[in-house]
Structure formats: structure tokens, C-alpha cells
Design an enzyme around this catalytic site. Structure first.
Site, PDB file in Angstrom:
ATOM      1  CB  CYS A  85      -0.920   0.011   1.209  1.00 31.50           C
ATOM      2  SG  CYS A  85      -1.787  -1.531   1.448  1.00 31.50           S
ATOM      3  CB  CYS A 206     -12.743  -1.619   6.605  1.00 30.95           C
ATOM      4  SG  CYS A 206     -12.903  -2.806   7.941  1.00 30.95           S
ATOM      5  CB  SER A 207      -9.532   1.671   3.519  1.00 31.56           C
ATOM      6  OG  SER A 207      -8.787   0.467   3.552  1.00 31.56           O
ATOM      7  CB  ILE A 209     -12.467  -3.347  -2.604  1.00 30.78           C
ATOM      8  CG1 ILE A 209     -12.428  -4.322  -1.422  1.00 30.78           C
ATOM      9  CG2 ILE A 209     -11.830  -3.934  -3.860  1.00 30.78           C
ATOM     10  CD1 ILE A 209     -11.045  -4.620  -0.874  1.00 30.78           C
ATOM     11  CE  LYS A 328     -15.125   3.633   6.351  1.00 30.38           C
ATOM     12  NZ  LYS A 328     -15.628   3.683   4.963  1.00 30.38           N
ATOM     13  CG  HIS A 332      -6.304   1.960   0.557  1.00 28.56           C
ATOM     14  ND1 HIS A 332      -5.139   2.502   0.037  1.00 28.56           N
ATOM     15  CD2 HIS A 332      -5.917   0.948   1.399  1.00 28.56           C
ATOM     16  CE1 HIS A 332      -4.098   1.836   0.538  1.00 28.56           C
ATOM     17  NE2 HIS A 332      -4.537   0.889   1.354  1.00 28.56           N
TER      18      HIS A 332
HETATM   19  N1  COA Z   1     -16.879   1.557   3.795  1.00 26.39           N
HETATM   20  C1  COA Z   1     -18.166   1.887   3.539  1.00 26.39           C
HETATM   21  N2  COA Z   1     -18.975   1.128   2.787  1.00 26.39           N
HETATM   22  C2  COA Z   1     -18.459   0.020   2.253  1.00 26.39           C
HETATM   23  C3  COA Z   1     -17.129  -0.373   2.447  1.00 26.39           C
HETATM   24  C4  COA Z   1     -16.338   0.443   3.261  1.00 26.39           C
HETATM   25  N3  COA Z   1     -15.066   0.113   3.519  1.00 26.39           N
HETATM   26  N4  COA Z   1     -16.898  -1.526   1.787  1.00 26.39           N
HETATM   27  C5  COA Z   1     -18.052  -1.839   1.168  1.00 26.39           C
HETATM   28  N5  COA Z   1     -18.991  -0.907   1.447  1.00 26.39           N
HETATM   29  C6  COA Z   1     -20.387  -0.942   1.040  1.00 26.39           C
HETATM   30  C7  COA Z   1     -20.561  -1.271  -0.433  1.00 26.39           C
HETATM   31  O1  COA Z   1     -20.653  -0.094  -1.214  1.00 26.39           O
HETATM   32  C8  COA Z   1     -21.865  -2.028  -0.418  1.00 26.39           C
HETATM   33  O2  COA Z   1     -22.926  -1.089  -0.332  1.00 26.39           O
HETATM   34  P1  COA Z   1     -24.314  -1.346  -1.116  1.00 26.39           P
HETATM   35  O3  COA Z   1     -24.856  -2.622  -0.544  1.00 26.39           O
HETATM   36  O4  COA Z   1     -25.111  -0.120  -0.785  1.00 26.39           O
HETATM   37  O5  COA Z   1     -23.922  -1.477  -2.552  1.00 26.39           O
HETATM   38  C9  COA Z   1     -21.839  -2.779   0.904  1.00 26.39           C
HETATM   39  O6  COA Z   1     -20.977  -2.002   1.761  1.00 26.39           O
HETATM   40  C10 COA Z   1     -21.320  -4.192   0.795  1.00 26.39           C
HETATM   41  O7  COA Z   1     -20.182  -4.176  -0.029  1.00 26.39           O
HETATM   42  P2  COA Z   1     -19.274  -5.430  -0.256  1.00 26.39           P
HETATM   43  O8  COA Z   1     -18.366  -5.129  -1.408  1.00 26.39           O
HETATM   44  O9  COA Z   1     -20.130  -6.670  -0.322  1.00 26.39           O
HETATM   45  O10 COA Z   1     -18.422  -5.457   1.083  1.00 26.39           O
HETATM   46  P3  COA Z   1     -17.515  -6.618   1.564  1.00 26.39           P
HETATM   47  O11 COA Z   1     -18.115  -7.134   2.831  1.00 26.39           O
HETATM   48  O12 COA Z   1     -17.216  -7.590   0.471  1.00 26.39           O
HETATM   49  O13 COA Z   1     -16.163  -5.849   1.879  1.00 26.39           O
HETATM   50  C11 COA Z   1     -14.613  -5.051   3.499  1.00 26.39           C
HETATM   51  C12 COA Z   1     -16.052  -4.990   2.976  1.00 26.39           C
HETATM   52  C13 COA Z   1     -14.480  -4.080   4.639  1.00 26.39           C
HETATM   53  C14 COA Z   1     -14.293  -6.460   3.998  1.00 26.39           C
HETATM   54  C15 COA Z   1     -13.639  -4.680   2.336  1.00 26.39           C
HETATM   55  O14 COA Z   1     -13.937  -3.377   1.912  1.00 26.39           O
HETATM   56  C16 COA Z   1     -12.195  -4.771   2.766  1.00 26.39           C
HETATM   57  O15 COA Z   1     -11.599  -5.841   2.754  1.00 26.39           O
HETATM   58  N6  COA Z   1     -11.591  -3.637   3.129  1.00 26.39           N
HETATM   59  C17 COA Z   1     -10.173  -3.627   3.560  1.00 26.39           C
HETATM   60  C18 COA Z   1      -9.267  -3.468   2.364  1.00 26.39           C
HETATM   61  C19 COA Z   1      -7.840  -3.654   2.759  1.00 26.39           C
HETATM   62  O16 COA Z   1      -7.475  -4.547   3.511  1.00 26.39           O
HETATM   63  N7  COA Z   1      -6.954  -2.801   2.247  1.00 26.39           N
HETATM   64  C20 COA Z   1      -5.549  -2.864   2.542  1.00 26.39           C
HETATM   65  C21 COA Z   1      -5.300  -2.318   3.878  1.00 26.39           C
HETATM   66  S1  COA Z   1      -3.708  -2.678   4.524  1.00 26.39           S
END
Ligand code: COA
Length: 383
Positions: A85, A206-207, A209, A328, A332
Site C-alpha cells: 500500500c 475499514c478502507s 476496495i 476510509k 484506497h
Molecule cells: N466503507 C463503507 N462502505 C463500504 C465499504 C467500506 N469500507 N466496503 C463496502 N462498502 C459498502 C458497499 O458499497 C456495499 O454497499 P451497497 O450494498 O449499498 O452497494 C456494501 O458495503 C457491501 O459491499 P461489499 O463489497 O459486499 O463489502 P464486503 O463485505 O465484500 O467488503 C470489506 C467490505 C471491509 C471487507 C472490504 O472493503 C475490505 O476488505 N476492506 C479492507 C481493504 C484492505 O485490507 N486494504 C488494505 C489495507 S492494509
């Protein structure tokens, strides 16, 4: 060594960008930065592009050639820079070193990632952790940062609400950023009630995807005024390494790479934490934003949560943090983040940040880390 200036910046919208390909995103950001710098592609001498994992996310390696080719800039050299990152922060640092050393005059430092084309991006992201000792044991980044959060809460009494407040402030700022992935406000209650990802972290800690790209044009400081009335000067560019695995740290609640990169940056720029008017920190999870303001020296270790709760990090607070919305809310796209942070700081320093402008910003800092802190890059920029 020569002083270095930023004369052009650009960022694509961040988000789930179905209608634009990996290669077109980087062209959009690159062309935008050239236009902003009032130069043409033929004026460039080199490109450095931060990207964590085009191979896993879009099955494309050798993106240095792809980018030079697709931007129409063959035979200009292009180098991909990878540090998870922190790839963007390191691309910026490599571009700065190239100009400072006198090797090149006009250089682009850019970053790009397209993460939403794979069904499950989590295993690809997890390759930035220690593969044998962490990822293969089922540990993912949300769970690594959840352990850090648990420990910070245990050692310093940081509350769940204080973590949530970090996201609330980010979203408040991101709501004012038209290029943000999630430009809406959230409340502490919404953060707490959103689904648990890895206890104590919920979805809104969480940030996301993200897809996106950003680019910056650099040149020697003494040439900058020929191209722009508002050059931004690079006062410090540092990088430090830390252990890749979390269990090898002496202390789970301090990211030594941040501490070391920040100390060297303050020395290089001849300033201290009190001189910084605004900062973009690497809040891939809310806890990491709190660690960052502690490890960068803005508050005492353990006091980050309280500082956020008391409003220190808000746009009108003593130290505005993440005016862009941060990882966030702005989003990211891994390799693009370090560049996007510097793009935001340039807009703040030029007074071009619209509704999220922090009045009187003269010195800004950016902080970009890879993994759980195996790499940290810190930049100090000024008017
Ligand atoms: N913040 C706000 N809303 C989020 C979000 C976030 N971080 N991630 C997803 N959403 C929303 C989507 O827009 C979707 O909304 P909708 O239903 O209105 O369309 C809903 O939440 C579900 O999205 P989805 O893609 O199914 O979420 P997910 O459960 O598959 O993923 C996380 C969510 C948090 C697990 C994923 O964003 C993640 O892994 N984040 C961390 C990324 C990371 O590790 N980066 C590197 C860091 S070192």
C-alpha cells in the site's frame, strides 16, 4: 542535491470504476497532471508508477511497458515501484530522488490500482503480509489491524467510540470531496452498528476496495515558476522499513517505520510536528489513523483516541487530518494512495481544495504505509 518542486497534479475519481480500464485510468491521471503542469508528454524524461499487484488484480505484469506504450510515451523509461500500500509513496520518493540528483528534470510520479475486477480481493491484499507466517495461517489485513486495535484499547484505554470517531471525521471531509469513493457522512452509531469485519473493527472502520489513479509532475525547484505560479516544494522525502510480520514487533501499538521515517523527515525539512498545518495519514483501518497521529509525533503515545474525540483532527481543529476523506472515505486503490495523498496536499497548499480547504495551509505532510508497517514513506511539502 537539487531542490524539487511539484508543478502538476491530478487524480481520477476513486471507486468501483466499471467503465474505465486499468490502462485508461493511468492515462487519465497522467494527462491531467501534464495539463496542470503546462507541459507535454514529450517534455518528460522518466515515469515512476506505484502499483501493488496488477498481476493479481488484473492479470497484467510488465506494467512499466504497458503504461509507456498506452500513454504514447515510448521510449521514455517507466519503472514500476512496489511496496504494497506504500507503492505510491515510494514512486513519489523515487521521482523526487531522480530530479534531486540531477539525473532527470521532468518526471511523473504516479500510482494506479484496479482492485474490483476480482471476485475476492482479500487473498491478493494478504500477499502484502508475511506469506508463510501470516497469510497462509488465514490471517488477513482486517484481522491484523483488529489485533493492533485490541492491544491499543487494552494498553491505553482507547474506546470503541474513539475508533469510530476517526471514520466519522474522515467521512465528514470526504463528503466535500467530489473524487471520493464514499462522499457521505456517517455517525458514530452507524459505525458501531455496521457489520463486524474483525472484532472490534466494523465495515465503517475499514478502507474499501477501490479503483483509481493519481499522478504528479516534478521538476527542479528553480525551473518551476516557468510553468506555474503556484509551485509546491518538496521539503522532505523519507522511507523507513519495519518487520513484515506483526509478531516480530517489539510493540504492537507503535509502527517503528512511521516513527523513523517521520523523524528523518522532520530533520530533513528542519521543522517539527507543531509546524505542520495539515496531514494526510494512512488510515487503512480507523486504528491505523490513531497510531499514525501518535507515531508522527502529533500526540503522545496512547492519546490518539482522546485527541480525535476532542476534535483535534477536524478540518477546523488544531491539526486537520485527512482533509481528502482519507483512505476510509476517499478510497484506497493501493498503489495510487500515496500519490493521491500528495495530490490532496498540493491542492490544500495551493488553496484549491474547495469546500474542504483548510485556511492558511503552508506546510503539509503525507504518510503512506505498506502492510502493517513493513514500509513507511513520509513527505513534507510547502508553499
Ligand atoms: N466503507 C463503507 N462502505 C463500504 C465499504 C467500506 N469500507 N466496503 C463496502 N462498502 C459498502 C458497499 O458499497 C456495499 O454497499 P451497497 O450494498 O449499498 O452497494 C456494501 O458495503 C457491501 O459491499 P461489499 O463489497 O459486499 O463489502 P464486503 O463485505 O465484500 O467488503 C470489506 C467490505 C471491509 C471487507 C472490504 O472493503 C475490505 O476488505 N476492506 C479492507 C481493504 C484492505 O485490507 N486494504 C488494505 C489495507 S492494509
Amino acid at each position: 542535491m537539487r531542490d524539487v518542486a511539484i508543478i502538476g497534479v491530478s487524480q481520477t475519481k476513486f471507486g468501483e470504476l466499471w467503465d474505465i480500464s486499468f490502462r485508461d485510468m493511468i492515462v487519465e491521471a497522467g494527462m491531467g497532471s501534464l495539463k496542470d503542469a503546462n507541459i507535454e508528454g514529450k517534455d518528460l524524461e522518466a515515469m515512476y508508477v506505484g502499483n501493488m499487484s496488477a498481476g493479481l488484480f488484473v492479470q497484467q505484469e510488465h506494467i512499466s511497458s504497458l503504461i509507456a506504450d498506452h500513454t504514447g510515451l515510448v521510449p521514455i523509461p517507466c519503472a514500476r515501484v512496489e511496496a504494497a500500500c506504500a507503492s505510491g509513496g515510494l514512486a513519489l520518493r523515487n521521482g523526487i530522488i531522480a530530479v534531486a540528483s540531477g539525473y532527470h528534470d521532468f518526471v511523473i510520479a504516479a500510482g494506479v490500482e484496479k482492485m474490483t475486477d476480482v471476485v475476492d480481493p482479500t487473498p491478493a491484499i494478504a500477499t502484502a503480509s508475511d506469506q508463510e507466517w501470516e497469510a497462509q495461517q488465514g490471517v488477513t489485513f482486517p484481522s491484523l489491524y483488529a489485533m493492533i486495535a485490541q492491544r491499543h484499547m487494552y494498553e491505553y484505554g482507547t474506546t470503541r467510540e474513539q475508533l469510530a470517531m476517526f471514520s466519522v471525521v474522515n467521512h465528514k471531509n470526504g463528503a466535500k470531496n467530489p473524487l471520493a469513493q464514499f462522499p457521505f457522512e456517517v455517525t458514530v452509531e452507524q459505525v458501531l452498528k455496521s457489520s463486524t469485519v474483525a472484532d472490534p473493527l466494523t465495515l465503517l472502520d475499514c478502507s474499501p476496495i477501490s479503483d483509481g489513479a493519481a499522478a504528479i509532475v516534478l521538476c527542479p525547484a528553480d525551473m518551476a515558476k516557468k510553468y506555474t505560479d503556484t509551485p509546491v516544494y518538496v521539503k522532505a522525502s523519507t522511507q523507513a522499513s519495519g518487520t513484515i510480520a506483526l509478531h516480530d514487533r517489539k510493540n504492537l501499538t507503535t509502527i517503528d517505520a512511521t516513527v523513523n521515517a517521520a523523524r528523518n523527515a522532520y530533520d530533513m525539512a528542519g521543522v517539527g510536528p507543531k509546524d505542520i498545518d495539515a496531514v494526510e495519514v494512512h488510515d487503512c483501518f480507523s486504528i491505523n489513523g490513531i497510531l499514525a497521529i501518535e507515531d508522527l509525533g502529533f500526540v503522545e503515545k496512547g492519546k490518539g483516541g482522546v485527541a480525535v474525540e476532542e476534535g483535534m483532527t477536524e478540518l477546523d481543529g488544531d491539526l486537520p487530518v485527512n482533509p481528502s476523506g482519507g483512505l476510509k472515505s476517499r478510497g484506497h486503490p493501493l498503489g495510487a494512495t500515496g500519490i493521491a495523498q500528495a495530490v490532496e496536499m498540493v491542492w490544500q497548499l495551493r488553496g484549491e481544495a474547495g469546500k474542504r480547504q483548510i485556511a492558511g495551509t503552508e506546510i503539509g505532510m503525507t504518510h503512506n504505509i505498506g502492510g502493517t508497517g513493513g514500509t513507511a514513506a513520509v513527505h513534507i511539502l510547502s508553499v
